[in-house]
Design a protein around this motif. Structure first.
Motif, PDB file in Angstrom:
ATOM      1  N   ALA A  46       0.826  -1.217   0.000  1.00 38.56           N
ATOM      2  CA  ALA A  46       0.000   0.000   0.000  1.00 38.56           C
ATOM      3  C   ALA A  46       0.854   1.258   0.000  1.00 38.56           C
ATOM      4  O   ALA A  46       0.498   2.259  -0.620  1.00 38.56           O
ATOM      5  N   SER A  47       1.995   1.207   0.663  1.00 34.20           N
ATOM      6  CA  SER A  47       2.845   2.399   0.724  1.00 34.20           C
ATOM      7  C   SER A  47       3.503   2.709  -0.616  1.00 34.20           C
ATOM      8  O   SER A  47       3.953   3.827  -0.844  1.00 34.20           O
ATOM      9  N   GLY A  48       3.538   1.740  -1.516  1.00 35.27           N
ATOM     10  CA  GLY A  48       4.126   1.955  -2.834  1.00 35.27           C
ATOM     11  C   GLY A  48       3.142   2.464  -3.876  1.00 35.27           C
ATOM     12  O   GLY A  48       3.502   2.640  -5.033  1.00 35.27           O
ATOM     13  N   ILE A  49       1.904   2.673  -3.451  1.00 34.48           N
ATOM     14  CA  ILE A  49       0.869   3.183  -4.359  1.00 34.48           C
ATOM     15  C   ILE A  49       0.658   4.658  -4.035  1.00 34.48           C
ATOM     16  O   ILE A  49       0.438   5.023  -2.875  1.00 34.48           O
ATOM     17  N   SER A  50       0.733   5.502  -5.053  1.00 36.44           N
ATOM     18  CA  SER A  50       0.605   6.956  -4.862  1.00 36.44           C
ATOM     19  C   SER A  50      -0.680   7.308  -4.119  1.00 36.44           C
ATOM     20  O   SER A  50      -1.738   6.730  -4.384  1.00 36.44           O
ATOM     21  N   GLN A  51      -0.567   8.249  -3.222  1.00 37.66           N
ATOM     22  CA  GLN A  51      -1.714   8.673  -2.417  1.00 37.66           C
ATOM     23  C   GLN A  51      -2.867   9.156  -3.287  1.00 37.66           C
ATOM     24  O   GLN A  51      -4.025   8.900  -2.964  1.00 37.66           O
ATOM     25  N   HIS A  52      -2.584   9.826  -4.398  1.00 36.79           N
ATOM     26  CA  HIS A  52      -3.679  10.344  -5.223  1.00 36.79           C
ATOM     27  C   HIS A  52      -4.498   9.212  -5.853  1.00 36.79           C
ATOM     28  O   HIS A  52      -5.657   9.402  -6.191  1.00 36.79           O
ATOM     29  N   LEU A  53      -3.917   8.029  -5.981  1.00 36.05           N
ATOM     30  CA  LEU A  53      -4.688   6.895  -6.489  1.00 36.05           C
ATOM     31  C   LEU A  53      -5.572   6.302  -5.396  1.00 36.05           C
ATOM     32  O   LEU A  53      -6.659   5.795  -5.675  1.00 36.05           O
ATOM     33  N   LYS A  54      -5.107   6.344  -4.168  1.00 35.50           N
ATOM     34  CA  LYS A  54      -5.856   5.765  -3.050  1.00 35.50           C
ATOM     35  C   LYS A  54      -6.925   6.704  -2.510  1.00 35.50           C
ATOM     36  O   LYS A  54      -7.961   6.244  -2.033  1.00 35.50           O
ATOM     37  N   SER A  55      -6.696   8.008  -2.584  1.00 31.66           N
ATOM     38  CA  SER A  55      -7.598   8.960  -1.939  1.00 31.66           C
ATOM     39  C   SER A  55      -8.996   8.969  -2.543  1.00 31.66           C
ATOM     40  O   SER A  55      -9.949   9.335  -1.865  1.00 31.66           O
ATOM     41  N   GLY A  56      -9.138   8.543  -3.772  1.00 32.25           N
ATOM     42  CA  GLY A  56     -10.455   8.519  -4.398  1.00 32.25           C
ATOM     43  C   GLY A  56     -11.257   7.264  -4.125  1.00 32.25           C
ATOM     44  O   GLY A  56     -12.415   7.159  -4.519  1.00 32.25           O
ATOM     45  N   LEU A  57     -10.656   6.301  -3.441  1.00 33.60           N
ATOM     46  CA  LEU A  57     -11.361   5.047  -3.162  1.00 33.60           C
ATOM     47  C   LEU A  57     -12.280   5.214  -1.963  1.00 33.60           C
ATOM     48  O   LEU A  57     -11.849   5.645  -0.895  1.00 33.60           O
ATOM     49  N   ALA A  58     -13.528   4.854  -2.133  1.00 34.91           N
ATOM     50  CA  ALA A  58     -14.483   4.946  -1.028  1.00 34.91           C
ATOM     51  C   ALA A  58     -14.101   3.959   0.067  1.00 34.91           C
ATOM     52  O   ALA A  58     -13.869   2.776  -0.201  1.00 34.91           O
ATOM     53  N   GLY A  59     -13.999   4.437   1.284  1.00 35.14           N
ATOM     54  CA  GLY A  59     -13.728   3.569   2.422  1.00 35.14           C
ATOM     55  C   GLY A  59     -12.346   2.947   2.425  1.00 35.14           C
ATOM     56  O   GLY A  59     -12.164   1.853   2.960  1.00 35.14           O
ATOM     57  N   PHE A  60     -11.358   3.636   1.877  1.00 31.71           N
ATOM     58  CA  PHE A  60     -10.015   3.064   1.776  1.00 31.71           C
ATOM     59  C   PHE A  60      -9.468   2.640   3.134  1.00 31.71           C
ATOM     60  O   PHE A  60      -8.955   1.530   3.283  1.00 31.71           O
ATOM     61  N   GLU A  61      -9.565   3.504   4.128  1.00 35.44           N
ATOM     62  CA  GLU A  61      -9.014   3.185   5.446  1.00 35.44           C
ATOM     63  C   GLU A  61      -9.689   1.952   6.042  1.00 35.44           C
ATOM     64  O   GLU A  61      -9.019   1.089   6.625  1.00 35.44           O
ATOM     65  N   GLN A  62     -10.996   1.848   5.896  1.00 38.29           N
ATOM     66  CA  GLN A  62     -11.727   0.686   6.419  1.00 38.29           C
ATOM     67  C   GLN A  62     -11.296  -0.582   5.699  1.00 38.29           C
ATOM     68  O   GLN A  62     -11.098  -1.626   6.321  1.00 38.29           O
TER      69      GLN A  62
END
Length: 79
Positions: A46-62
């Motif tokens: 997960a740390s190797g994936i750019s934050q801008h790709l993850k930030s748009g995912l609904a419920g990413f932290e969960q």
């Protein structure tokens, strides 16, 4: 599957580059992208994936919390 493996090999740890190249190929890019995303995600974490790709995912932290729980359960069962 061969193209997904080729892209994973070609792009090494460049998660975004691999997925972008896959999308630009067209064809069955969604099914190929699922396989490629799994391979690349396992490689970079997960740390190797750019934050801008993850930030748009609904419920990413969960989702990350749930994945961590599954991983810990599997690791505990192997002890």
């Amino acid at each position: 599957l061969p193209v997904a493996l080729f892209l994973a090999s070609k792009y090494g740890s460049d998660f975004e580059g691999a997925l972008l190249a896959n999308a630009n190929l067209g064809g069955h890019s969604t099914s190929r992208g699922a396989v490629l995303g799994a391979i690349m995600g396992a490689r970079v974490g997960a740390s190797g994936i750019s934050q801008h790709l993850k930030s748009g995912l609904a419920g990413f932290e969960q989702k990350m919390y749930e994945i961590d729980g599954v991983v810990q359960s599997v690791l505990n069962s192997l002890k």
